[in-house]
Design a protein around this motif. Structure first.
Motif, mmCIF file in Angstrom:
data_model
loop_
_atom_site.group_PDB
_atom_site.id
_atom_site.type_symbol
_atom_site.label_atom_id
_atom_site.label_comp_id
_atom_site.label_asym_id
_atom_site.label_seq_id
_atom_site.Cartn_x
_atom_site.Cartn_y
_atom_site.Cartn_z
ATOM 1 N N GLN A 375 -42.307 -29.261 -22.742
ATOM 2 C CA GLN A 375 -42.640 -28.328 -23.822
ATOM 3 C C GLN A 375 -43.646 -27.269 -23.385
ATOM 4 O O GLN A 375 -43.629 -26.146 -23.876
ATOM 5 C CB GLN A 375 -43.154 -29.100 -25.043
ATOM 6 N N ALA A 381 -38.115 -19.563 -26.523
ATOM 7 C CA ALA A 381 -38.592 -19.350 -27.889
ATOM 8 C C ALA A 381 -38.776 -20.689 -28.610
ATOM 9 O O ALA A 381 -39.742 -20.893 -29.323
ATOM 10 C CB ALA A 381 -37.616 -18.463 -28.653
ATOM 11 N N CYS A 382 -37.804 -21.623 -28.402
ATOM 12 C CA CYS A 382 -37.822 -22.910 -29.094
ATOM 13 C C CYS A 382 -37.617 -24.023 -28.074
ATOM 14 O O CYS A 382 -36.651 -23.987 -27.309
ATOM 15 C CB CYS A 382 -36.713 -22.956 -30.140
ATOM 16 N N VAL A 383 -38.508 -25.000 -28.090
ATOM 17 C CA VAL A 383 -38.409 -26.106 -27.137
ATOM 18 C C VAL A 383 -38.411 -27.411 -27.929
ATOM 19 O O VAL A 383 -39.362 -27.699 -28.652
ATOM 20 C CB VAL A 383 -39.574 -26.081 -26.125
ATOM 21 N N TYR A 384 -37.330 -28.196 -27.784
ATOM 22 C CA TYR A 384 -37.119 -29.395 -28.580
ATOM 23 C C TYR A 384 -37.316 -30.666 -27.770
ATOM 24 O O TYR A 384 -36.890 -30.744 -26.617
ATOM 25 C CB TYR A 384 -35.672 -29.440 -29.092
ATOM 26 N N LYS A 409 -40.391 -11.652 -25.740
ATOM 27 C CA LYS A 409 -41.665 -12.319 -25.966
ATOM 28 C C LYS A 409 -42.614 -11.535 -26.851
ATOM 29 O O LYS A 409 -43.576 -12.088 -27.364
ATOM 30 C CB LYS A 409 -42.331 -12.598 -24.626
ATOM 31 N N HIS A 411 -43.978 -9.681 -30.131
ATOM 32 C CA HIS A 411 -43.880 -9.633 -31.585
ATOM 33 C C HIS A 411 -43.335 -10.922 -32.184
ATOM 34 O O HIS A 411 -43.980 -11.525 -33.015
ATOM 35 C CB HIS A 411 -43.033 -8.446 -32.038
ATOM 36 N N ARG A 413 -40.726 -14.513 -31.366
ATOM 37 C CA ARG A 413 -39.789 -15.303 -30.568
ATOM 38 C C ARG A 413 -39.051 -16.209 -31.532
ATOM 39 O O ARG A 413 -39.603 -16.695 -32.498
ATOM 40 C CB ARG A 413 -40.542 -16.144 -29.532
ATOM 41 N N ARG B 30 -49.091 -21.045 -16.813
ATOM 42 C CA ARG B 30 -48.832 -21.632 -18.138
ATOM 43 C C ARG B 30 -49.545 -22.966 -18.315
ATOM 44 O O ARG B 30 -49.843 -23.374 -19.426
ATOM 45 C CB ARG B 30 -47.323 -21.868 -18.324
ATOM 46 N N LEU B 121 -42.590 -29.610 -36.419
ATOM 47 C CA LEU B 121 -42.636 -28.367 -35.647
ATOM 48 C C LEU B 121 -44.050 -27.829 -35.558
ATOM 49 O O LEU B 121 -44.867 -27.988 -36.471
ATOM 50 C CB LEU B 121 -41.670 -27.323 -36.224
ATOM 51 N N ARG B 122 -44.327 -27.224 -34.433
ATOM 52 C CA ARG B 122 -45.592 -26.528 -34.204
ATOM 53 C C ARG B 122 -45.267 -25.142 -33.661
ATOM 54 O O ARG B 122 -44.360 -25.002 -32.842
ATOM 55 C CB ARG B 122 -46.433 -27.248 -33.134
ATOM 56 N N LEU B 128 -47.674 -14.522 -22.244
ATOM 57 C CA LEU B 128 -46.482 -13.668 -22.249
ATOM 58 C C LEU B 128 -45.680 -13.835 -20.965
ATOM 59 O O LEU B 128 -44.463 -13.736 -20.973
ATOM 60 C CB LEU B 128 -46.891 -12.192 -22.375
ATOM 61 N N GLY B 129 -46.340 -14.042 -19.823
ATOM 62 C CA GLY B 129 -45.643 -14.190 -18.546
ATOM 63 C C GLY B 129 -46.185 -13.233 -17.510
ATOM 64 O O GLY B 129 -47.312 -13.389 -17.050
ATOM 65 N N ASP B 211 -42.252 -9.037 -18.017
ATOM 66 C CA ASP B 211 -41.999 -9.300 -19.441
ATOM 67 C C ASP B 211 -42.433 -8.159 -20.345
ATOM 68 O O ASP B 211 -41.814 -7.916 -21.376
ATOM 69 C CB ASP B 211 -42.719 -10.587 -19.864
ATOM 70 N N LEU B 410 -45.002 -2.853 -33.599
ATOM 71 C CA LEU B 410 -44.529 -4.167 -33.201
ATOM 72 C C LEU B 410 -45.606 -4.886 -32.393
ATOM 73 O O LEU B 410 -46.272 -4.276 -31.558
ATOM 74 C CB LEU B 410 -43.256 -4.009 -32.361
ATOM 75 N N HIS B 411 -45.757 -6.173 -32.652
ATOM 76 C CA HIS B 411 -46.594 -7.078 -31.865
ATOM 77 C C HIS B 411 -48.082 -6.909 -32.118
ATOM 78 O O HIS B 411 -48.745 -7.852 -32.503
ATOM 79 C CB HIS B 411 -46.293 -6.936 -30.369
ATOM 80 N N GLN B 419 -55.621 -12.059 -27.658
ATOM 81 C CA GLN B 419 -54.547 -12.654 -28.446
ATOM 82 C C GLN B 419 -53.250 -11.853 -28.323
ATOM 83 O O GLN B 419 -52.159 -12.413 -28.332
ATOM 84 C CB GLN B 419 -54.973 -12.715 -29.910
ATOM 85 N N SER B 423 -47.807 -14.856 -26.825
ATOM 86 C CA SER B 423 -46.744 -14.876 -27.821
ATOM 87 C C SER B 423 -46.711 -16.282 -28.421
ATOM 88 O O SER B 423 -47.331 -17.202 -27.889
ATOM 89 C CB SER B 423 -45.402 -14.525 -27.186
ATOM 90 N N VAL B 424 -45.994 -16.424 -29.522
ATOM 91 C CA VAL B 424 -45.996 -17.707 -30.217
ATOM 92 C C VAL B 424 -44.609 -18.344 -30.100
ATOM 93 O O VAL B 424 -43.613 -17.754 -30.504
ATOM 94 C CB VAL B 424 -46.409 -17.530 -31.693
ATOM 95 N N ARG B 425 -44.566 -19.554 -29.496
ATOM 96 C CA ARG B 425 -43.305 -20.278 -29.334
ATOM 97 C C ARG B 425 -43.188 -21.360 -30.395
ATOM 98 O O ARG B 425 -44.178 -21.787 -30.977
ATOM 99 C CB ARG B 425 -43.269 -20.970 -27.960
ATOM 100 N N TRP B 426 -41.977 -21.828 -30.629
ATOM 101 C CA TRP B 426 -41.726 -22.957 -31.525
ATOM 102 C C TRP B 426 -41.545 -24.216 -30.677
ATOM 103 O O TRP B 426 -40.710 -24.227 -29.763
ATOM 104 C CB TRP B 426 -40.449 -22.746 -32.319
ATOM 105 N N VAL B 427 -42.307 -25.264 -30.994
ATOM 106 C CA VAL B 427 -42.192 -26.534 -30.273
ATOM 107 C C VAL B 427 -41.847 -27.617 -31.296
ATOM 108 O O VAL B 427 -42.504 -27.726 -32.335
ATOM 109 C CB VAL B 427 -43.510 -26.867 -29.546
ATOM 110 N N PHE B 428 -40.792 -28.392 -31.009
ATOM 111 C CA PHE B 428 -40.270 -29.376 -31.966
ATOM 112 C C PHE B 428 -40.336 -30.786 -31.394
ATOM 113 O O PHE B 428 -40.013 -31.000 -30.221
ATOM 114 C CB PHE B 428 -38.803 -29.084 -32.281
#
Lengths: 435, 435
Positions: A375, A381-384, A409, A411, A413, B30, B121-122, B128-129, B211, B410-411, B419, B423-428
């Motif tokens: 993770q 964008a999404c990591v499961y 990346k 604005h 994801r 990272r 989810l978080r 950004l990379g 990126d 944007l962004h 900040q 970027s903000v990722r989704w982690v499940f």
């Protein structure tokens, strides 16, 4: 890019005037109360029921034009995306009502503090302004996009595919009536049905009128927009999603997740394309998985493009072919997958780093440590962990729909929902502070 | 754009290899712990003191090359931006330590919730990379940009102006030593000093390696980047900032704010360029203001480009000329301003909508209602009531510096701080959830 494409035709005067009206509407929308925004969406939902017959009649005209092309048409999957029926109209109305029920993002104070000099600052969520959405032929996209853009206080310019021109024109009229009924300036929605392709190029050059462009369609459209847009792009690129099964995975769970991620709706961007399996569990997992998704009980079996180790674990099985060099970069959007055995977690992450499209990635594991590494290190964008990649969409995540799935990346994801259609401004209150 | 400029030369092999190293470094960053990131920044600050003499020697070489151009050189203001001295080195070190002291943005959980199906989810803040910064000739920009990009867990590619080539090369070496001392991959900073201009175009085409691009410089550079970049741009455009004095303003406060916003540092983007005055207070405000900023007590008086009503309020005063058609679109970056009388608040907002650059705008008013309307309706990154526009910068707002001031929507809007480089990722986390 060639010399010819470098020449941008000017926008026709009528369209320029409508873009000016869109900018003026965007300014009015900045202070439009949320009750009116919600009322417009409910009104549009009601009109979808009342005028459903007229919309379906226009849709029939688009379908007839498509069918008249015969063999040179774009095929049954395309026709299905074009098609509206009572059930789909009903879902569009439901979508409008869901967005109307969401919290108002406009005016949200994201941060508030006082500086040492007494200056009070607030970071306030505000509309983006004028959004251009370029989409292909699914007409329901027009209504979903309008609901989100408008609820977030934006004016929207819609440029759809010519194949759904009659349907979208009917929908634009209907939405325009809902706006007029609540005295919202009609520039809040500018639906462009003129089929001239040069218009798109001219729109992409007009960064004075348009704040953001969202392309929604195939790789050709995305490439064209990235190449030519002068304004910022929210890019909805392809989904080359992986499921990695670690050596300690619950294998029954792994079979279910791969089955769901691959077969529940293979034509969408959050479907799995590539399976990665830890060497230690390949011999146990692969036969059971093959039985499930490619066995005789499946009317539509999944085709495998597999490396040598995967094939060795599936001796004599049907629907298994050797992976080629390009397999691991292929987004099938179909009942087909690439499969590869990897020696460890690092090799899986390396593979995803090289071949993934930064959309949705999954690890099946019992180990908190392996999940944490996956993770943290997988740049998507999404990591499961232990769930299907199919949850990457605005409805599943409670965003009330989406304008697409961002794989860039900046604005936003992942699903582009209501909040992603706003930006955050700084607002200051002072008592004469100077530097 | 012409046909010739459409041909992008490929990047030289050596640079391609270094960009691949930057990507690999971004992956390592990272998961680089914050203690090491802070230690690298402190180490770099220490080296700036220890090796200050060597940096200043290289800077002397750049200055000598500039001075050798004589009359064909770029003038004293440019030379001053090029110049480093002990005090500026000290401020650069202080900046590094300030960024090192900031909260770690990486890993921040922006939102956490559980879906109805049990999927947890978080939304997690992540680097950004690889960021490309293209800047002109202020060498201290290199160190400030490195501190922010690295603290936010990113690899940074720096492409500076040829005029500061020797100085930036010395700074890149010094920062590289600080990275090496903490075993951070040297791809974390890629400083490009090759003066070949074609490289910039090739870098802007390489959206596989890079990126995000941040251009920092004049309108020509910004335009070139917007035209050619395939990756997202964080645009730092010009600042055409307004101060509007409403009819109920405290006029002494208005004089102070205009004086500060215009004269405290006129060459920067958050300085005021245009004064708008409500008709009801023009006759009282303008003579006092003119006395303050253009009167005999001022060694360097401000020049006015004023409409007829403003001139009528300043009969016989020196340094007042008629505004021309272009005045209200001019960013002077100098001791000059445009001035106009408006009949009401709406006209002021209209003027800003038409002429502003969406940077920083100010209203001076005693009325909460007028302030609220101005703050809601003016579409700018920063909107002030009763305070100087000069506060729009990363240090003033506690961001520990900035990579520029974003005027896009944007962004990030306004100062581009730590900040904004994430970027903000989704982690499940699931238990086998499928759709």
């Amino acid at each position: 890019m060639d010399a010819e494409s470098a020449v941008v035709s000017p926008l026709p005067g009528a369209l320029q005037a409508r873009l000016a009206a869109a900018r003026a509407a965007a300014r009015a929308l900045r202070r439009l109360d949320v009750a009116t925004r919600r009322a417009v969406l409910h009104d549009a939902a009601r009109r979808l029921v009342e005028q459903g017959g007229a919309v379906l009649a226009e849709n029939a005209a688009d379908l007839a034009a498509h069918d008249a092309l015969g063999e040179s048409g774009r095929g049954p999957a395309f026709r299905d995306r074009l098609l509206l029926d009572a059930a789909r109209l009903g879902r569009m109305g439901e979508g409008l009502r869901q967005v109307a029920a969401m919290d108002d993002p406009v005016g949200e104070v994201v941060e508030a503090r006082t500086l040492a000099n007494g200056l009070r600052l607030r970071r306030v969520r505000s509309p983006l302004g004028v959004i251009l959405l370029i989409f292909e032929s699914r007409p329901d996209v027009a209504v979903e996009a309008f609901s989100l853009a408008f609820m977030a206080g934006n004016a929207l310019v819609l440029r759809g595919g010519r194949e759904s021109m009659h349907t979208t024109a009917a929908l634009y009229r209907l939405l325009g009536e809902a706006l007029a009924a609540h005295r919202v300036p009609d520039g809040a929605l500018l639906g462009i049905t003129d089929p001239d392709r040069g218009l798109t190029r001219a729109l992409l050059a007009d960064d004075r009128s348009i704040d953001v462009v969202v392309p929604r369609g195939g790789p050709g459209l995305i490439e064209f927009v990235v190449e030519h847009a002068r304004m910022p792009v929210i890019k909805n690129d392809r989904g080359l999603c992986h499921v990695y099964v670690h050596d300690d995975a619950d294998l029954a769970m792994a079979v279910s997740i791969v089955d769901n991620a691959k077969t529940q709706r293979p034509g969408v961007c959050n479907a799995m394309e590539t399976l990665l399996v830890h060497r230690a569990v390949a011999a146990r997992l692969l036969p059971a998985l093959h039985e499930r998704i490619s066995g005789p009980a499946r009317a539509a079996p999944v085709r495998w493009f597999a490396d040598g180790e995967v094939r060795a674990a599936l001796p004599g099985r049907p629907h298994v072919e050797p992976a080629t060099e390009g397999s691991f970069d292929t987004e099938y959007l179909d009942l087909a997958l690439s499969a590869r055995v990897v020696p460890d977690l690092s090799a899986a992450i390396d593979h995803i780093e090289r071949h993934g499209s930064r959309h949705s990635e999954c690890i099946v594991t019992a180990s908190d440590e392996a999940a944490r590494r996956f993770q943290e290190e997988v740049d998507a964008a999404c990591v499961y962990r232990n769930a299907s990649t199919r949850f990457t969409d605005g409805f599943s995540l409670g965003l009330g729909g989406e304008l697409g799935i961002s794989t860039q990346k900046l604005h936003v994801r992942g699903p582009v929902g209501l909040q992603a259609l706003t930006s955050v401004r700084w607002v200051f209150d002072g008592d004469g502070q100077c530097r």
